[in-house]
Design an enzyme around this catalytic site. Structure first.
Site, PDB file in Angstrom:
ATOM      1  N   HIS A   1      -8.659   3.885   3.534  1.00 50.42           N
ATOM      2  CA  HIS A   1      -8.796   4.697   4.781  1.00 50.42           C
ATOM      3  C   HIS A   1     -10.172   4.720   5.242  1.00 50.42           C
ATOM      4  CE1 HIS A   1      -4.555   5.588   4.101  1.00 50.42           C
ATOM      5  NE2 HIS A   1      -4.556   6.687   5.280  1.00 50.42           N
TER       6      HIS A   1
ATOM      7  N   CYS B   1     -11.254   3.363  -0.862  1.00 44.32           N
ATOM      8  CA  CYS B   1     -10.030   3.965  -0.238  1.00 44.32           C
ATOM      9  C   CYS B   1      -9.709   3.366   0.916  1.00 44.32           C
ATOM     10  CB  CYS B   1     -10.003   5.337  -0.357  1.00 44.32           C
ATOM     11  SG  CYS B   1      -8.610   5.934   0.771  1.00 44.32           S
TER      12      CYS B   1
ATOM     13  N   GLU C   1      -6.223   9.168   9.422  1.00 40.87           N
ATOM     14  CA  GLU C   1      -4.934   9.269  10.071  1.00 40.87           C
ATOM     15  C   GLU C   1      -4.683   9.837  11.288  1.00 40.87           C
ATOM     16  OE1 GLU C   1      -1.435   9.269   7.555  1.00 40.87           O
ATOM     17  OE2 GLU C   1      -2.365   7.693   6.275  1.00 40.87           O
TER      18      GLU C   1
ATOM     19  N   CYS D   1      -3.867  -0.841  -2.210  1.00 39.64           N
ATOM     20  CA  CYS D   1      -4.160   0.523  -2.350  1.00 39.64           C
ATOM     21  C   CYS D   1      -5.071   0.843  -3.387  1.00 39.64           C
ATOM     22  CB  CYS D   1      -2.778   1.263  -2.546  1.00 39.64           C
ATOM     23  SG  CYS D   1      -2.822   3.129  -2.885  1.00 39.64           S
TER      24      CYS D   1
ATOM     25  N   ASP E   1       0.764  -1.044   0.028  1.00 40.69           N
ATOM     26  CA  ASP E   1       0.121  -0.156   0.002  1.00 40.69           C
ATOM     27  C   ASP E   1       0.952   1.299   0.007  1.00 40.69           C
ATOM     28  OD1 ASP E   1      -2.344   1.558   0.392  1.00 40.69           O
ATOM     29  OD2 ASP E   1      -1.643   1.952   2.336  1.00 40.69           O
ATOM     30  N   SER E   2       0.368   2.306  -0.153  1.00 41.55           N
ATOM     31  CA  SER E   2       1.088   3.590  -0.098  1.00 41.55           C
ATOM     32  C   SER E   2       1.654   4.032   1.245  1.00 41.55           C
ATOM     33  CB  SER E   2       0.366   4.832  -0.529  1.00 41.55           C
ATOM     34  OG  SER E   2      -1.046   4.970   0.092  1.00 41.55           O
TER      35      SER E   2
HETATM   36  N1  DGL Z   1      -4.002   3.952   0.212  1.00 41.68           N
HETATM   37  C1  DGL Z   1      -4.824   5.064  -0.634  1.00 41.68           C
HETATM   38  C2  DGL Z   1      -5.815   4.530  -1.506  1.00 41.68           C
HETATM   39  O1  DGL Z   1      -6.592   3.404  -0.908  1.00 41.68           O
HETATM   40  C3  DGL Z   1      -5.066   6.135   0.250  1.00 41.68           C
HETATM   41  C4  DGL Z   1      -3.765   7.043   0.673  1.00 41.68           C
HETATM   42  C5  DGL Z   1      -3.029   7.675  -0.529  1.00 41.68           C
HETATM   43  O2  DGL Z   1      -3.624   8.386  -1.301  1.00 41.68           O
HETATM   44  O3  DGL Z   1      -2.109   7.083  -0.878  1.00 41.68           O
HETATM   45  O4  DGL Z   1      -6.199   5.267  -2.327  1.00 41.68           O
END
Ligand code: DGL
Length: 272
Positions: free
Chosen positions: A185, A183, A151, A72, A9-10
């Site tokens: 989050h 997403c 977050e 992600c 993931d990012s």
């Molecule tokens: N993990 C990213 C997503 O699911 C969210 C956080 C980011 O923008 O990197 O799109």
């Protein structure tokens, strides 16, 4: 098959997907990579997201993973198809499982999708839903403030309700009966989103759907670690890698994963 599953993931958000994998496949070893040095991906260009995704995958391949989950949404929407084409092992992103669940569960054929700017800009969810059922209507909306709110732990604060009401009114106006949380989050804000959308709207958690899809794909490909899953209490080994100092990841992990993580190693992702 005792090689690990790779998840990337990012940053920390992919732990909402990892959490479901740990629940559904407790015997599997997992290597998780979070690109915390370069998070967020959601406001970046496609070119950069493809480059970062290729490096994330290359890192996981070094760990001899048997299967890769792109947790992600942004990387899944923008880069995964292109990057996965360079490898032989199977990779799954979060878009197809989320789109399939929504396409199946909607009653009125009106589906909302919320995600980062890059995910919504790519139109990946809408394309996938239309592939499954061209009759469905898809309404897409970027909600970039939800990532920092999750977050920062603004889970049930008044400010979060106000922002959610402001963002989601358009989804209420177009009468969606199903809303994809597109997403990593957003599952943390599920209660707020559910309260704003009301009882008649079903929320689709792409992470949960991806864990289900992963289970099926691994089973079909005979890749489940059967020796481990036959243990009375199977417990796979979970290793975590991040591209910057681990402290913030470690703090946030408890919220995203429901339990703390200990073994976190810092890696230099620029070399991949
Ligand atoms: N993990 C990213 C997503 O699911 C969210 C956080 C980011 O923008 O990197 O799109």
């Amino acid at each position: 098959m005792d090689r690990p599953i790779g998840i990337f993931d990012s940053g920390v958000g992919g732990l909402t997907v990892a959490r479901e994998i740990f629940r559904m496949l407790p015997g599997e070893d997992v290597v998780y990579f979070g690109d915390v040095a370069r998070t967020p991906y959601g406001g970046r260009s496609s070119e950069i997201i493809v480059k970062f995704t290729a490096q994330d995958v290359s890192f996981l391949m070094e760990h001899k993973v048997k299967f890769i989950i792109c947790a992600c949404n942004t990387a899944s929407a923008v880069a995964l198809d292109e990057v996965a084409g360079n490898y032989r092992i199977e990779m799954v992103g979060v878009i197809r499982p989320g789109a399939e669940a929504a396409a199946e569960k909607t009653s009125n054929g009106r589906i909302g999708v919320i995600g980062t700017n890059a995910t919504i800009g790519s139109n990946a969810y809408a394309r996938m839903i239309h592939e499954i059922n061209p009759e469905h209507k898809v309404f897409s909306l970027a909600c970039p403030l939800f990532v920092p709110l999750a977050e920062e732990g603004y889970i049930d604060k008044e400010a979060t309700y106000l922002i959610a009401k402001d963002y989601l009114q358009t989804m209420i106006d177009v009468d969606v009966d199903t809303l994809i949380l597109g997403c990593t989050h957003y599952p943390l804000l599920k209660q707020v989103i559910a309260d704003v959308m009301g009882d008649n709207v079903r929320l689709i958690d792409s992470g949960q759907e991806t864990a289900r899809a992963t289970y099926r794909l691994l089973a079909d490909a005979h890749l489940i670690n059967t020796a481990a899953s036959q243990q009375p209490t199977p417990q796979g080994e979970h290793k975590f890698f991040v591209s910057d100092v681990p402290e913030k990841f470690s703090q946030l992990a408890t919220r995203f994963l429901d339990h703390p993580v200990d073994r976190i190693t810092r890696v230099d992702i620029s070399g991949y």
